[in-house]
Design an enzyme around this catalytic site. Structure first.
Site, PDB file in Angstrom:
ATOM      1  N   SER A 235       0.814  -1.215   0.000  1.00  0.00           N
ATOM      2  CA  SER A 235       0.000   0.000   0.000  1.00  0.00           C
ATOM      3  C   SER A 235       0.848   1.266   0.000  1.00  0.00           C
ATOM      4  O   SER A 235       0.440   2.285  -0.565  1.00  0.00           O
ATOM      5  CB  SER A 235      -0.933   0.006   1.213  1.00  0.00           C
ATOM      6  OG  SER A 235      -1.844  -1.067   1.158  1.00  0.00           O
ATOM      7  N   HIS A 300       0.158   3.548   4.620  1.00  0.00           N
ATOM      8  CA  HIS A 300      -0.668   4.266   3.648  1.00  0.00           C
ATOM      9  C   HIS A 300      -0.345   5.755   3.667  1.00  0.00           C
ATOM     10  O   HIS A 300      -0.170   6.387   2.615  1.00  0.00           O
ATOM     11  CB  HIS A 300      -2.151   4.069   3.954  1.00  0.00           C
ATOM     12  CG  HIS A 300      -2.615   2.644   3.913  1.00  0.00           C
ATOM     13  ND1 HIS A 300      -2.230   1.710   4.851  1.00  0.00           N
ATOM     14  CD2 HIS A 300      -3.452   2.004   3.060  1.00  0.00           C
ATOM     15  CE1 HIS A 300      -2.802   0.554   4.579  1.00  0.00           C
ATOM     16  NE2 HIS A 300      -3.544   0.697   3.487  1.00  0.00           N
TER      17      HIS A 300
END
Length: 361
Positions: A235, A300
């Site tokens: 991610s 993230h």
């Protein structure tokens, strides 16, 4: 021919003589290149054209002086735009589609359409995706699963774990492990839909730099801000690419001609928000495999920060020299300072804070 108009061998000819050459021999040139040459002539404020710029254009090279001339030009492209051209093959339509997906200016789209040869192909994103998919499903699970998480993803030498942070390769190799098939699936889809077109336009070197910088920033962000959690999944790199691409679209909104751009941006943001929200919820949800907690969501955020700083600079201008951009050096310096800070944090902070870390898997 140009030497006939430059008897003193200065390397320059006047724009008037240059236009007369284009009128005489323009029918023999590619129409897209002819249009760029006209833009070069119209944008030149010194009243002369460099012979080397002409050679670079005809040999598909863009010198720095040529780039600056095009950037400073205000000539409107009056001929038929690339999107209106008919009779193209499937591969030509694909290249045209990629140009309109990623480039905000018509003159850059035409340049990319003329010069792209698919050699080399977008190998980086495809290779990363294939390796991640088969390592997860083959070496770890030995089968396909349809469940939220699986305990075996923790038992390998690739994921990042706070107890094993001295093993430096884990700050990068954690991207090849995922917490579940849905986690893997979303990252694979985003990598292919966003990463492959970007690599086709900007090349493997630039895209791999953004991706790897996002990956490293993600694991380091976890080691600083969520010190007890492991990290798996790509991610960090995926969010770096997607956020850079979306920010580039916003910054060049009027020039971007991709279809349904508002709807597609909304869908991308919804998918990213859903996946990020799920990661946050899972992080604080009681672990199904105690005492090891669920993976952190901070990767993230690290990827997003890289995307909207380094990534935007890299994707902002097609084929521009990064070393000539002041903002690039500023953001690169900030990134390197963060990396150095995180390294020292990992060396000293864990022992000074006397944290109780989960046992290694």
């Amino acid at each position: 021919l140009l030497s006939q108009f430059d008897p003193d061998n200065t390397g320059y000819i006047s724009t008037e003589k240059f236009r007369s050459l284009l009128q005489r021999y323009g029918s023999e040139l590619d129409p897209h290149k002819l249009e760029v040459l006209l833009a070069l002539a119209d944008s030149n404020s010194e009243g002369r054209i460099c012979y080397q710029d002409f050679v670079n254009l005809m040999s598909n090279k863009r010198s720095n002086s040529f780039r600056q001339a095009i950037l400073q030009g205000n000539r409107r492209l009056c001929s038929k735009v690339l999107l209106e051209e008919t009779g193209l093959s499937l591969s030509q339509r694909l290249i045209r589609h990629v140009a309109y997906e990623t480039l905000p200016r018509e003159i850059d789209r035409k340049w990319y359409y003329d010069s792209y040869t698919c050699c080399p192909p977008p190998w980086f994103m495809i290779t990363i995706t294939i390796v991640a998919f088969f390592l997860y499903n083959g070496l770890v699970l030995d089968r396909f699963v349809l469940q939220v998480s699986h305990p075996l993803y923790l038992k390998n030498a690739l994921l990042y774990h706070p107890q094993l942070r001295a093993q430096a390769w884990r700050y990068l190799t954690y991207i090849f492990m995922h917490a579940g098939i849905e986690h893997l699936g979303l990252n694979v889809v985003l990598q292919l839909l966003v990463g492959v077109p970007l690599e086709m336009v900007h090349g493997a070197a630039r895209i791999s730099f953004v991706y790897v910088a996002g990956v490293v920033a993600g694991s380091l962000a976890v080691s600083v801000a969520d010190m007890r959690a492991p990290v798996v999944g790509s991610s960090g790199g995926v969010y770096a690419l997607v956020s850079a691409h979306l920010a580039n679209i916003v910054m060049n909104w009027s020039g971007m001609k991709c279809q349904f751009k508002l709807l597609r941006m909304a869908v991308a943001l919804i998918c990213m928000s859903f996946e990020f929200g799920r990661a946050v919820w899972l992080r604080f949800h009681p672990s199904a495999y105690p005492p090891c907690p669920h993976p952190s969501f901070m990767a993230h955020l690290g990827g997003v920060m890289v995307g909207i700083t380094l990534g935007v600079i890299i994707l902002r201008n097609y084929e521009q020299r990064l070393q000539d951009q002041t903002l690039w050096w500023i953001f690169l310096s900030i990134y390197l300072i963060f990396v150095l800070f995180a390294i020292f944090w990992n060396i000293f902070a864990y022992s000074l804070l006397d944290l109780k870390l989960p046992p290694p898997p």
